[in-house]
Motif scaffolding. Structure first.
Motif, PDB file in Angstrom:
ATOM      1  N   ALA A 158       2.704  14.217 -30.567  1.00 12.61           N
ATOM      2  CA  ALA A 158       1.614  13.339 -30.160  1.00 12.61           C
ATOM      3  C   ALA A 158       1.909  11.899 -30.544  1.00 12.61           C
ATOM      4  N   CYS A 159       1.208  10.982 -29.888  1.00 13.03           N
ATOM      5  CA  CYS A 159       1.342   9.571 -30.249  1.00 13.03           C
ATOM      6  C   CYS A 159      -0.034   8.911 -30.185  1.00 13.03           C
ATOM      7  N   ALA A 160      -0.376   8.160 -31.233  1.00 11.73           N
ATOM      8  CA  ALA A 160      -1.691   7.512 -31.290  1.00 11.73           C
ATOM      9  C   ALA A 160      -1.597   6.189 -32.030  1.00 11.73           C
ATOM     10  N   GLY A 161      -2.641   5.378 -31.888  1.00 15.54           N
ATOM     11  CA  GLY A 161      -2.679   4.051 -32.515  1.00 15.54           C
ATOM     12  C   GLY A 161      -2.505   2.976 -31.455  1.00 15.54           C
ATOM     13  N   GLY A 162      -2.781   1.724 -31.821  1.00 19.01           N
ATOM     14  CA  GLY A 162      -2.785   0.621 -30.861  1.00 19.01           C
ATOM     15  C   GLY A 162      -1.530   0.515 -30.002  1.00 19.01           C
ATOM     16  N   VAL A 163      -0.339   0.704 -30.598  1.00 17.90           N
ATOM     17  CA  VAL A 163       0.906   0.541 -29.841  1.00 17.90           C
ATOM     18  C   VAL A 163       1.089   1.683 -28.826  1.00 17.90           C
ATOM     19  N   SER A 164       0.355   2.787 -29.017  1.00 19.75           N
ATOM     20  CA  SER A 164       0.478   3.893 -28.044  1.00 19.75           C
ATOM     21  C   SER A 164      -0.122   3.511 -26.693  1.00 19.75           C
ATOM     22  N   MET A 165      -0.759   2.329 -26.602  1.00 24.75           N
ATOM     23  CA  MET A 165      -1.201   1.791 -25.312  1.00 24.75           C
ATOM     24  C   MET A 165       0.004   1.405 -24.461  1.00 24.75           C
ATOM     25  N   ASN A 166       1.134   1.180 -25.121  1.00 15.06           N
ATOM     26  CA  ASN A 166       2.288   0.594 -24.424  1.00 15.06           C
ATOM     27  C   ASN A 166       2.855   1.514 -23.337  1.00 15.06           C
ATOM     28  N   LYS A 167       2.989   0.931 -22.161  1.00 10.90           N
ATOM     29  CA  LYS A 167       3.409   1.672 -20.969  1.00 10.90           C
ATOM     30  C   LYS A 167       4.826   2.231 -21.121  1.00 10.90           C
ATOM     31  N   ILE A 168       5.739   1.414 -21.628  1.00 10.73           N
ATOM     32  CA  ILE A 168       7.144   1.837 -21.753  1.00 10.73           C
ATOM     33  C   ILE A 168       7.263   2.950 -22.790  1.00 10.73           C
ATOM     34  N   LEU A 169       6.538   2.815 -23.900  1.00 12.59           N
ATOM     35  CA  LEU A 169       6.576   3.851 -24.934  1.00 12.59           C
ATOM     36  C   LEU A 169       6.044   5.171 -24.364  1.00 12.59           C
ATOM     37  N   ARG A 170       4.953   5.098 -23.633  1.00 11.54           N
ATOM     38  CA  ARG A 170       4.371   6.314 -23.045  1.00 11.54           C
ATOM     39  C   ARG A 170       5.372   6.968 -22.088  1.00 11.54           C
ATOM     40  N   GLU A 171       6.057   6.140 -21.283  1.00 13.50           N
ATOM     41  CA  GLU A 171       7.049   6.689 -20.334  1.00 13.50           C
ATOM     42  C   GLU A 171       8.191   7.369 -21.076  1.00 13.50           C
ATOM     43  N   LYS A 172       8.675   6.718 -22.132  1.00 17.68           N
ATOM     44  CA  LYS A 172       9.805   7.289 -22.882  1.00 17.68           C
ATOM     45  C   LYS A 172       9.425   8.620 -23.533  1.00 17.68           C
ATOM     46  N   LEU A 173       8.206   8.675 -24.078  1.00 16.61           N
ATOM     47  CA  LEU A 173       7.768   9.915 -24.734  1.00 16.61           C
ATOM     48  C   LEU A 173       7.549  11.015 -23.701  1.00 16.61           C
ATOM     49  N   GLU A 174       7.070  10.629 -22.516  1.00 18.70           N
ATOM     50  CA  GLU A 174       6.877  11.634 -21.472  1.00 18.70           C
ATOM     51  C   GLU A 174       8.216  12.225 -21.027  1.00 18.70           C
ATOM     52  N   ILE A 175       9.237  11.373 -20.925  1.00 27.46           N
ATOM     53  CA  ILE A 175      10.580  11.863 -20.570  1.00 27.46           C
ATOM     54  C   ILE A 175      11.075  12.816 -21.661  1.00 27.46           C
ATOM     55  N   LEU A 176      10.844  12.445 -22.912  1.00 24.42           N
ATOM     56  CA  LEU A 176      11.263  13.285 -24.039  1.00 24.42           C
ATOM     57  C   LEU A 176      10.573  14.658 -23.976  1.00 24.42           C
ATOM     58  N   SER A 177       9.315  14.648 -23.571  1.00 23.30           N
ATOM     59  CA  SER A 177       8.584  15.909 -23.450  1.00 23.30           C
ATOM     60  C   SER A 177       9.198  16.782 -22.356  1.00 23.30           C
ATOM     61  N   GLU A 178       9.566  16.133 -21.236  1.00 18.58           N
ATOM     62  CA  GLU A 178      10.189  16.895 -20.139  1.00 18.58           C
ATOM     63  C   GLU A 178      11.532  17.468 -20.568  1.00 18.58           C
ATOM     64  N   THR A 179      12.377  16.652 -21.212  1.00 19.11           N
ATOM     65  CA  THR A 179      13.722  17.134 -21.564  1.00 19.11           C
ATOM     66  C   THR A 179      13.686  18.170 -22.694  1.00 19.11           C
ATOM     67  N   SER A 180      12.726  18.026 -23.615  1.00 20.01           N
ATOM     68  CA  SER A 180      12.677  18.964 -24.746  1.00 20.01           C
ATOM     69  C   SER A 180      11.830  20.203 -24.423  1.00 20.01           C
ATOM     70  N   GLY A 181      10.980  20.090 -23.409  1.00 19.36           N
ATOM     71  CA  GLY A 181      10.087  21.200 -23.064  1.00 19.36           C
ATOM     72  C   GLY A 181       8.927  21.337 -24.055  1.00 19.36           C
ATOM     73  N   ILE A 182       8.737  20.332 -24.893  1.00 20.08           N
ATOM     74  CA  ILE A 182       7.647  20.391 -25.888  1.00 20.08           C
ATOM     75  C   ILE A 182       6.477  19.544 -25.386  1.00 20.08           C
ATOM     76  N   PRO A 183       5.273  20.133 -25.294  1.00 18.51           N
ATOM     77  CA  PRO A 183       4.132  19.391 -24.759  1.00 18.51           C
ATOM     78  C   PRO A 183       3.785  18.153 -25.584  1.00 18.51           C
TER      79      PRO A 183
END
Ligand code: KG4
Length: 351
Positions: free
Chosen positions: A280-305
């Protein structure tokens, strides 16, 4: 159960009414950003004076918007740390007084736990017990940490920043570039259309053999943003002009990329090491679009929700405080004693 939450740990004066932990009936926030902008950061004395002036009205606003009264509230919840001592005291005194005067329980909440819990503040979020153990990346204005969330109330700090927080690194970069405050959203906006590979800024703690490691956490799961900040300063000083246009866009895009990479790399290492069901990711910086995209890619590649904080609850708010308080009551973890504020409170200190 209807809980009135109060949050005054930094520069947001906030109150919210939340029913049964998730049903947000109101979420009133007075942001003091404009008051602190001339100074390029939060000034504690200005923050606490504004909390005093604004909190009563914000509480009334939260009650009115929720269609509730002081009497119809079942319990009060308040942030008791970490944060600015003089700011915490304002919200804490108000909540303690209300609870005592009305004969209702007072539930103290750790601000960081509030941020981490905010990922559950939406109708379709899973029940916490179904997604733990979870790896949490906490990226608020004052803190950057990697947390193993075993269950509600049982957290283990795996890594932390050894200098600045990611939010601070963005705020300071915006100050260096004369872009204003707060830096995170401004850097994101200015970076649009820029080339994130234009400048290779450091990702922090890249050189394992450099220096003696004295921190109690795993070096690979810790963050450092001071070198990145210095690198930006050096880059700008070397230019014989003030960057603007495409050049400014490239600088912002490259800097934002470095901050988001530094965060994502540590999350990826954590996911490889630990037997987690989700992250999971939370806090003010978790608003960041690029960070959200990178974490979503990580979720896809790792298979971890991945559970991302809903944008409405990324920056400081009181709904997340009332949300945690409900979980504490539900699990029998709410302490009976009101106690006091603790500006240096750690996640593991929760009793
Ligand atoms: O969580 P928060 O309200 O503060 C604390 O609880 O400490 O986060 C504030 C931080 C600021 O540093 C701000 O620049 C950053 O969140 N922030 C962002 C964005 N929106 C806010 N950082 C990156 N991208 C954004 N869109």
């Amino acid at each position: 159960m209807k809980i009135l939450g109060i949050e005054t740990s930094c520069d947001e004066t906030a109150a919210a009414v939340v029913e049964n932990g998730r049903n947000v009936l109101s979420n009133a926030i007075y942001s003091q950003i404009a008051k602190h902008r001339p100074y390029g950061g939060v000034v504690p004395e200005i923050a606490s004076r504004n909390h005093v002036a604004m909190l009563p009205g914000i509480i009334d606003e939260a009650l009115e918007a929720a269609g509730e009264t002081y009497e119809s509230i079942d319990a009060f919840a308040v942030t008791y740390g970490p944060g600015l001592a003089s700011s915490l005291l304002i919200g804490f005194s108000a909540a303690k007084t209300l609870a005592q005067r009305l004969g209702k329980p007072l539930i103290r909440v750790n601000h960081h736990e509030g941020h981490l819990h905010s990922i559950f503040m939406k109708d379709d979020a899973p029940a916490p017990e179904t997604v733990f153990p979870m790896l949490g990346l906490l990226v608020s204005g004052g803190d950057t940490s990697l947390v193993m969330m075993h269950e509600t109330g049982r957290y283990e700090l795996l890594g932390s920043t050894i200098d600045d927080a990611a939010g601070e690194a963005l705020d300071k970069a915006a100050a260096v570039l004369n872009l204003g405050y707060p830096g995170g959203p401004i850097i994101q906006k200015t970076a649009e259309g820029g080339n994130p590979a234009a400048i290779r800024f450091p990702r922090g703690l890249d050189q394992p053999d450099r220096g003696k490691w004295i921190y109690k956490y795993d070096r690979n799961l810790c963050f450092s943003f001071s070198g990145l900040k210095t690198s930006l300063l050096t880059h700008v000083k070397k230019l014989d002009h003030v960057p603007e246009g495409d050049e400014l866009r490239d600088i912002c895009a490259s800097y934002q990329e470095a901050v988001c990479d530094a965060l994502t790399i540590r999350v990826e290492r954590g996911l490889k090491k630990l037997p987690v069901k989700s992250f999971a990711c939370a806090g003010g910086v978790s608003m960041n679009k690029i960070l959200r995209e990178k974490l979503e890619i990580l979720s896809e590649t790792s298979g971890i929700p991945l559970l991302l904080c809903p944008p409405a609850y990324c920056t400081d708010n009181a709904a997340m405080i009332a949300g945690v308080a409900y979980e504490k009551v539900r699990l029998g973890l709410a302490g009976a004693e009101p106690g006091d504020v603790n500006p240096n409170l750690k996640l593991a200190d929760w009793e």
